[in-house]
Write a protein that holds these residues in place. Structure first.
Motif, PDB file in Angstrom:
ATOM      1  N   THR A  48       0.979  -1.216  -0.070  1.00  0.00           N
ATOM      2  CA  THR A  48       0.055  -0.195   0.107  1.00  0.00           C
ATOM      3  C   THR A  48       0.821   1.196  -0.031  1.00  0.00           C
ATOM      4  N   LEU A  49       0.668   2.012  -0.888  1.00  0.00           N
ATOM      5  CA  LEU A  49       1.553   3.341  -1.061  1.00  0.00           C
ATOM      6  C   LEU A  49       0.554   4.500  -0.462  1.00  0.00           C
ATOM      7  N   ILE A  50       0.868   5.049   0.500  1.00  0.00           N
ATOM      8  CA  ILE A  50       0.318   6.286   1.132  1.00  0.00           C
ATOM      9  C   ILE A  50       1.186   7.339   0.757  1.00  0.00           C
ATOM     10  N   THR A  51       0.392   8.552   0.291  1.00  0.00           N
ATOM     11  CA  THR A  51       1.184   9.756  -0.170  1.00  0.00           C
ATOM     12  C   THR A  51       0.984  10.775   0.438  1.00  0.00           C
ATOM     13  N   GLN A  52       1.566  11.815   0.959  1.00  0.00           N
ATOM     14  CA  GLN A  52       1.431  13.298   1.302  1.00  0.00           C
ATOM     15  C   GLN A  52       1.526  13.902   0.224  1.00  0.00           C
ATOM     16  N   ASN A  53       2.029  13.739  -1.148  1.00  0.00           N
ATOM     17  CA  ASN A  53       2.352  14.309  -2.221  1.00  0.00           C
ATOM     18  C   ASN A  53       1.004  14.630  -2.919  1.00  0.00           C
ATOM     19  N   LYS A  83      -0.184   1.516  -9.159  1.00  0.00           N
ATOM     20  CA  LYS A  83      -1.597   1.597  -9.400  1.00  0.00           C
ATOM     21  C   LYS A  83      -2.410   1.965  -8.310  1.00  0.00           C
ATOM     22  N   ASN A  84      -2.060   1.504  -7.086  1.00  0.00           N
ATOM     23  CA  ASN A  84      -2.923   2.037  -6.021  1.00  0.00           C
ATOM     24  C   ASN A  84      -2.244   2.999  -5.270  1.00  0.00           C
ATOM     25  N   VAL A  85      -2.762   4.338  -5.128  1.00  0.00           N
ATOM     26  CA  VAL A  85      -1.994   5.437  -4.471  1.00  0.00           C
ATOM     27  C   VAL A  85      -3.191   5.850  -3.300  1.00  0.00           C
ATOM     28  N   LEU A  86      -2.990   6.156  -2.248  1.00  0.00           N
ATOM     29  CA  LEU A  86      -3.576   6.792  -1.377  1.00  0.00           C
ATOM     30  C   LEU A  86      -3.256   8.114  -1.050  1.00  0.00           C
ATOM     31  N   GLU A  87      -3.835   9.335  -1.915  1.00  0.00           N
ATOM     32  CA  GLU A  87      -3.258  10.568  -1.615  1.00  0.00           C
ATOM     33  C   GLU A  87      -4.022  11.146  -0.510  1.00  0.00           C
ATOM     34  N   LEU A  88      -3.448  11.450   0.628  1.00  0.00           N
ATOM     35  CA  LEU A  88      -3.743  11.943   1.654  1.00  0.00           C
ATOM     36  C   LEU A  88      -4.007  13.196   1.683  1.00  0.00           C
ATOM     37  N   HIS A  89      -3.226  14.026   0.703  1.00  0.00           N
ATOM     38  CA  HIS A  89      -3.724  15.530   0.817  1.00  0.00           C
ATOM     39  C   HIS A  89      -3.997  15.954  -0.704  1.00  0.00           C
ATOM     40  N   GLY A  90      -4.710  15.083  -1.404  1.00  0.00           N
ATOM     41  CA  GLY A  90      -5.352  15.362  -2.769  1.00  0.00           C
ATOM     42  C   GLY A  90      -4.320  15.442  -3.720  1.00  0.00           C
ATOM     43  N   THR A 122      -9.748  18.869   6.915  1.00  0.00           N
ATOM     44  CA  THR A 122     -10.040  17.417   7.119  1.00  0.00           C
ATOM     45  C   THR A 122      -9.548  16.624   6.007  1.00  0.00           C
ATOM     46  N   LEU A 123      -8.734  15.438   6.103  1.00  0.00           N
ATOM     47  CA  LEU A 123      -8.305  14.677   5.098  1.00  0.00           C
ATOM     48  C   LEU A 123      -9.424  13.735   4.521  1.00  0.00           C
ATOM     49  N   PRO A 124      -9.203  13.370   3.281  1.00  0.00           N
ATOM     50  CA  PRO A 124     -10.222  12.514   2.634  1.00  0.00           C
ATOM     51  C   PRO A 124     -10.444  11.271   3.487  1.00  0.00           C
ATOM     52  N   ARG A 125     -11.779  11.072   4.009  1.00  0.00           N
ATOM     53  CA  ARG A 125     -11.908  10.042   4.863  1.00  0.00           C
ATOM     54  C   ARG A 125     -11.607   8.754   4.517  1.00  0.00           C
ATOM     55  N   LEU A 126     -12.018   8.211   3.231  1.00  0.00           N
ATOM     56  CA  LEU A 126     -11.647   6.841   2.897  1.00  0.00           C
ATOM     57  C   LEU A 126     -10.270   6.817   2.527  1.00  0.00           C
ATOM     58  N   GLU A 127      -9.553   7.636   2.130  1.00  0.00           N
ATOM     59  CA  GLU A 127      -8.113   7.657   2.062  1.00  0.00           C
ATOM     60  C   GLU A 127      -7.416   7.362   3.458  1.00  0.00           C
ATOM     61  N   LEU A 128      -7.780   8.177   4.231  1.00  0.00           N
ATOM     62  CA  LEU A 128      -7.136   8.105   5.757  1.00  0.00           C
ATOM     63  C   LEU A 128      -7.596   6.809   6.248  1.00  0.00           C
TER      64      LEU A 128
END
Ligand code: APR
Length: 249
Positions: free
Chosen positions: A97-102, A113-120, A164-170
């Motif tokens: 799982t790749l989680i990014t603040q970028n 393929k699967n990037v969780l964009e915490l900050h949009g 607030t951060l996007p709920r699903l991603e967080l």
């Protein structure tokens, strides 16, 4: 670059891996990090003073122009070996799982393929009033473009300080961090929450925490392995050592 042999053996066996990335991963692509001093006409501002709802309410044109400047900078750069190394990890680790603040979209551009964009994502633009996304907007340099539907001001689809951060991603990021057998913290100063808390959530659940960063951070004393240097050099070396794959751009 040398790695502890026991770490390489361990990484060849693990299945659940999470990685949190920050601006440092994009630095070698030519994008400034947040704690770097800003350049040129933006040198007089701190991101903390521009990336806020109050700043946008006070001077929407200044904030819009800063993001327009950064959007053009993002469009002009390419992923680096660090981004491509993480794409390779996604292919090789059974559950990665790749989680990014970028907000620069470079992980996706590098094929992850699967990037969780915490900050949009700075390349997405939406209406500040009705939330409608748009791909096109007016090019009048004297004003902030407005929504075709409700005439509200357009804004970048990024998370500003105090929002607030996007709920699903967080939620997905917290779940993945807690499940991880290995948690990488890469190119982030680890000072902005809630992203900064993910490494500790992982550690509390038994993850091996590995920090890859140009300089020490608050996480450094709590990490199991720390590699100080450039992620664009360390990550390809790690992928080569674990999977015997050479990362090419
Ligand atoms: N390789 C590895 N690390 C690097 C590199 C590099 N080539 N270049 C810089 N770094 C490190 C810096 O030493 C710093 O610790 O990357 C880190 C970047 O930290 P920040 O600039 O604070 O960026 P980040 O951690 O992503 O900021 C988090 O803060 O401003 C908000 O929303 C914004 O997402 C951002 C959040």
């Amino acid at each position: 670059m040398e790695f502890p042999p026991d770490l390489i053996v361990f990484l060849r066996k693990v299945e659940r891996v999470s990685a949190l990335t920050g601006a440092g991963v994009s630095q070698e692509s030519g994008l400034r990090t947040f704690r770097d001093t800003q350049s040129g006409l933006w040198a007089q501002y701190r991101p903390e003073d521009l990336a806020t709802p109050d700043a946008f309410a006070r001077d929407p044109k200044l904030v819009w122009d800063w993001y327009a400047f950064r959007r053009e900078a993002v469009k002009a750069v390419r992923p680096n070996l660090g981004h491509y190394s993480l794409t390779e990890m996604e292919k090789k680790f059974p559950e990665f799982t790749l989680i990014t603040q970028n907000v620069d979209g470079l992980h996706q551009l590098a094929g992850t393929k699967n990037v969780l964009e915490l900050h949009g994502n700075i390349l997405r633009v939406r209406c500040a009033v009705c939330g409608r996304f748009t791909e096109t907007w007016g090019s009048d340099l004297d004003s902030v473009p407005r929504c075709d539907e409700c005439d509200g001001l357009l804004r970048p689809d990024v998370v500003w300080f105090g929002e607030t951060l996007p709920r699903l991603e967080l939620e997905s990021a917290v779940t993945a961090s807690r499940r991880a057998q290995v948690f990488f913290s890469i190119g982030t100063s680890g000072v902005v929450h809630p992203a900064a808390a993910l490494a500790l959530a992982a550690r509390e659940n038994g993850s091996v925490v590995i920090e890859i960063n140009a300089e020490p951070t608050p996480l450094t004393p709590k990490a199991d392995f720390v590699f100080h240097g450039k992620s664009g050099e360390i990550l390809p070396a790690l992928v080569k050592a674990v999977f015997d794959i050479s990362i090419q751009v």
